[in-house]
Design an enzyme around this catalytic site. Structure first.
Site, PDB file in Angstrom:
ATOM      1  N   SER A 134      26.960  51.661   5.098  1.00 46.28           N
ATOM      2  CA  SER A 134      27.321  53.057   4.819  1.00 46.28           C
ATOM      3  C   SER A 134      27.378  53.407   3.342  1.00 46.28           C
ATOM      4  O   SER A 134      27.614  54.569   3.006  1.00 46.28           O
ATOM      5  CB  SER A 134      28.655  53.395   5.473  1.00 46.28           C
ATOM      6  OG  SER A 134      28.492  53.549   6.865  1.00 46.28           O
ATOM      7  N   LYS A 137      25.409  56.376   2.091  1.00 47.37           N
ATOM      8  CA  LYS A 137      25.917  57.747   2.063  1.00 47.37           C
ATOM      9  C   LYS A 137      26.151  58.252   0.640  1.00 47.37           C
ATOM     10  O   LYS A 137      26.198  59.469   0.412  1.00 47.37           O
ATOM     11  CB  LYS A 137      27.206  57.848   2.872  1.00 47.37           C
ATOM     12  CG  LYS A 137      27.033  57.636   4.374  1.00 47.37           C
ATOM     13  CD  LYS A 137      28.362  57.756   5.095  1.00 47.37           C
ATOM     14  CE  LYS A 137      28.200  57.642   6.608  1.00 47.37           C
ATOM     15  NZ  LYS A 137      27.872  56.281   7.039  1.00 47.37           N
ATOM     16  N   SER A 342      33.390  58.111   6.527  1.00 48.22           N
ATOM     17  CA  SER A 342      32.107  57.439   6.784  1.00 48.22           C
ATOM     18  C   SER A 342      31.472  57.941   8.077  1.00 48.22           C
ATOM     19  O   SER A 342      31.049  57.171   8.932  1.00 48.22           O
ATOM     20  CB  SER A 342      32.294  55.915   6.837  1.00 48.22           C
ATOM     21  OG  SER A 342      31.067  55.257   6.570  1.00 48.22           O
TER      22      SER A 342
END
Length: 508
Positions: A134, A137, A342
């Site tokens: 993640s 991101k 997230s």
């Protein structure tokens, strides 16, 4: 074993942390982080003094203030001292390498940079491409802030249909809709379907509509497959992702209070049905009725006889009559949410909206191209970067720790001040978001309240990238990525220990 990303949602405060939270709140200190030019960035926060030498006085910027600062200029706090010394690379590397040891199989790469100068202070295979989970991101957030801008909002509209008495619910990219009335102080539910329905009924009354109203759905803003083939079906079944649409309630969750578990597989239709229920209730009070069921309409179905000008948010749609409209929370607020929790779904939608704003298709390929273009425009090398999605759920993504420190440094200290809007969304160690239940033992508590970082977790992958002010008052950016790890092993603590080293280290 299923591959899972970082949890979406802030966990309840764990029992070991409850006792120190009052002390944390009492000693909380806002620190303005800035480049020498004086651009302030988001604050780091105080944690308890858990260093080996507890008797040593804390530096001034880690002590509770005795009085409020006087306003300066535009009200910003003065920048960190330019004379603060950066850590020496040798002693810093010794402490970090001692911390970055895996529990079982796998390896951890890493990079640490001085935020003000860009000097590389620690490099452990920092240019090696790795699965970032993640941490992907961070790229998506920066691209969205640059292209869309932190103040942009997305509109969900109801327009007059081509048939008398028909209305078209039109998705414009807001997947954080609430089923009830709009909540101006919220991010999820900032725009409410009940408010939209009530405004629609008022518009229909003003137009003299009577009889039965029919609801159609236009969710044609996005293109291409709604599910990326690079995502594991197990992850989709577990609710880490769902088919992507340009409107949904609660980031495609059944219940805003539950941020884990399966998601609706047709979030747009679920939102349309929730809107129809609200419209039915509002219409009954006005003497109107609403036909049961919702039908998907072809793109451009809204083309009623009365015109109010072109709907520029929907390219190629032509002139439509807008009956009602609600607007989302700002892009900056949504970026904060997607980083803190997230949320894969929200990140992918933000990527597609970024693509559309840049003239690309609102598809997976368009989102990837838009994000990569922004990284290039930020002078972040992308030759070794491979992107299969923009949320980090795909195991085929390949990113280096150095690329991640470069984007965090751009957020903290770069020339594009729009990126500063992302900083408040970084989880705070031991306090918020996906770091809320970490930094609670003696080996990591030195970073509690001080480290701000984006997490990343897949089955054999962990990552942590963020920023921290060290014990000498120097702003550092860092990234640590573990790949090939033993599933279920205790490897997050290694990254947390390393970030805590940066928080307490003068390292000279």
């Amino acid at each position: 074993m299923k591959r899972r990303t970082s949890r979406a949602g802030t966990d309840p405060v764990p029992a070991p942390l409850r006792g120190i939270i009052p002390m944390l709140l009492l000693t909380l200190l806002v620190v303005a982080l800035a480049v020498p030019a004086g651009i302030a960035i988001a604050p780091a926060f105080l944690g308890p003094d858990r260093s080996a030498d507890a008797a040593k006085p804390a530096p001034p910027w880690q002590q509770a203030p005795t009085r409020l600062s006087s306003p300066r200029g535009t009200g910003g706090i003065g920048p960190l001292s330019a004379s603060a010394a950066a850590p020496d690379a040798g002693p810093l590397a010794a402490q970090l390498n001692d911390s970055l040891k895996t529990d079982g199989a796998g390896t951890i790469t890493g990079a640490v940079q001085d935020a003000a100068t860009g000097q590389l202070l620690f490099d452990r295979s920092g240019d090696e491409a790795r699965v970032p989970a993640s941490n992907m991101k961070l790229f998506t957030a920066s691209a969205a802030l640059r292209v869309l801008g932190p103040d942009r909002r997305f509109s969900t509209k109801v327009v007059a249909g081509s048939a008398p008495g028909s209305v078209v619910l039109t998705g414009g990219g807001d997947v954080l809709l609430g089923a009830g009335e709009s909540a101006p102080g919220a991010v999820v539910g900032h725009a409410g379907l009940a408010t939209l329905a009530q405004a629609t009924v008022r518009a229909l009354q003003n137009d003299g509509v009577s009889g039965t109203v029919t609801v159609l759905l236009d969710d044609s803003l996005f293109s291409g497959p709604p599910l990326n083939p690079a995502w594991s079906p197990d992850d989709v079944a577990a609710g880490e992702m769902a088919p992507l649409y340009p409107l949904a309630t609660n980031s495609a969750r059944f219940d805003p209070a539950k941020t884990t578990g399966p998601r609706p597989q047709d979030a747009a239709m679920a939102a349309a049905e929730a809107f129809t229920a609200q419209l039915t209730a509002a219409a009954a009070a006005a003497g109107l009725s609403v036909a049961p069921g919702v039908v998907r309409a072809p793109a451009g179905a809204g083309s009623g006889p009365e015109k109010s000008g072109p709907d520029k948010s929907r390219p190629g749609k032509g002139d439509v009559r807008v009956l009602a409209e609600v607007q989302s929370a700002t892009v900056g607020q949504q970026v904060d949410l997607l980083l803190r929790t997230s949320d894969n779904y929200l990140a992918e939608v933000m990527g597609r909206m970024t693509a559309l704003a840049g003239g690309r298709p609102g598809s997976n390929d368009g989102a990837i191209a838009a994000v990569l273009q922004q990284l290039k425009d930020m002078d972040i090398p992308t030759d070794t970067l491979r992107a299969e999605d923009v949320s980090g759920l795909a195991l085929a993504n390949q990113v280096s720790a150095r690329q991640l420190t470069d984007v965090v440094r751009a957020m903290t200290s770069g020339k594009d001040t729009r990126l500063r809007a992302a900083l408040a969304g970084f989880p705070v160690a031991g306090l918020t978001g996906t770091l809320g239940d970490r930094y609670t033992d003696a080996s990591t508590a030195g970073g509690a309240g001080l480290v701000r970082a984006k997490t990343g977790t897949l089955n054999t992958v962990i990552a942590l990238s963020g920023y921290v002010v060290d014990a000498d008052g120097r702003l550092l950016v860092f990234s640590f990525i573990g790949n090939g790890l033993t599933p279920g092993a205790a490897n997050k603590a290694a990254l947390d220990r390393a970030a805590s080293v940066l928080a307490r280290c003068g390292c000279r």
